[in-house]
Design an enzyme around this catalytic site. Structure first.
Site: not given
Ligand code: CO8
Length: 257
Positions: A114, A134
């Site tokens: 976004e 999301e």
């Molecule tokens: N928020 C917080 N932490 C995150 C996020 C995130 N979006 N993405 C990754 N991390 C963290 C992981 O928790 C992890 O932390 P830790 O090492 O402490 O466990 C670290 O980053 C590394 O991530 P992974 O170990 O998961 O790395 P991988 O290579 O295995 O996976 C991915 C990478 C596929 C990107 C995976 O991390 C993932 O799926 N992340 C989440 C992606 C996601 O769902 N993004 C959308 C979030 S919601 C959003 O953006 C909506 C915005 C609008 C909200 C409205 C307001 C209220």
């Protein structure tokens, strides 16, 4: 450098802003948005800066979304407030009076995708991964992604991306018109700088008016948009850049803007 989670590098007419929380894949917090807003205010006033590039630190991510650990603490009112805060900062990027290029070096998910859509131009590394995941969290894109994605790639494609939450490649993002260009990861920043360089030697005041004409005009019907363009065209004739650009052409010399 403005603060830990956001790095600023200035190189002549170029400002490079880097989201810098690679351990959490540069996930966006309330503080990141506050810092970004303050930085945009500074960069807007900085007459040396003509183009801004946004990118992410580390090997894996541009921005992997809003910080999910923060989302976990929110009630309905807090979620709405976070969405509005983020939307207003992304709207500021969109209305920024200088070109903003997103150099997408890895994951651009959720709020990260976004945020990139608020930029004028998106250049993706061939390894970048896109998505609006999301629905997997039981929420919806809250940073105006439902609106900008539909406008960029069309309603049908936006619904497919948002309803499935599936990730997709940089090539697919290019195919559907979400990004302008896909380049080898190793040359991403060189490509972004090269594109910026093609803008920094042009008239900043003309580019500002072009941006206003495109962004504001697209929200109008065609006839009003065309009229608005004519108004801005007239305005461009009041600028020193117009005098310089036209004189330089007639005098067969490069323009100095
Ligand atoms: N928020 C917080 N932490 C995150 C996020 C995130 N979006 N993405 C990754 N991390 C963290 C992981 O928790 C992890 O932390 P830790 O090492 O402490 O466990 C670290 O980053 C590394 O991530 P992974 O170990 O998961 O790395 P991988 O290579 O295995 O996976 C991915 C990478 C596929 C990107 C995976 O991390 C993932 O799926 N992340 C989440 C992606 C996601 O769902 N993004 C959308 C979030 S919601 C959003 O953006 C909506 C915005 C609008 C909200 C409205 C307001 C209220």
């Amino acid at each position: 450098m403005s603060e830990k989670n956001l790095l600023l590098e200035k190189d002549g007419a170029l400002a490079i802003v880097t989201f810098n929380n690679p351990k959490a894949l540069n996930a966006l917090t309330v503080d990141t948005f506050k810092a970004l807003e303050a930085l945009l205010v500074d960069l807007e006033q900085d007459v040396e800066v003509r183009v801004v590039i946004l990118t992410g630190a580390g090997e894996k991510a541009f921005v992997a979304g809003g910080d999910i650990s923060h989302l976990a603490t929110l009630d309905a009112e807090g979620a709405r407030a976070f969405a509005l805060q983020a939307q207003s900062v992304i709207a500021r990027i969109e209305a920024f009076p200088k070109p903003v290029i997103a150099a997408i070096n890895g994951y651009a998910l959720g709020g990260g995708c976004e945020l990139s859509m608020g930029c004028d131009i998106r250049i993706a590394a061939d390894t970048a991964v896109f998505g609006q995941p999301e629905v997997k969290l039981g929420i919806l894109p809250g940073f105006a992604g439902t609106q900008r994605l539909s406008r960029l790639v069309g309603k049908g494609r936006a619904k497919e991306i948002i309803f499935t939450g599936e990730m997709f490649s940089a090539e697919e993002a290019y195919r559907i018109g979400l990004v302008n260009k896909v380049v080898p990861k190793a040359s991403l920043m060189d490509e972004a700088r090269a594109m910026a360089g093609k803008m920094t030697d042009k008239s900043a005041s003309a580019i500002k008016l072009c941006k206003e004409a495109i962004d504001n005009g697209l929200e109008m019907d065609f006839a009003r948009g065309a009229r608005y363009e004519a108004d801005l065209f007239g305005l461009s004739f009041t600028t020193a850049d117009c005098k310089e650009g036209i004189s330089a052409f007639l005098e067969k010399r490069p323009a100095k803007f």
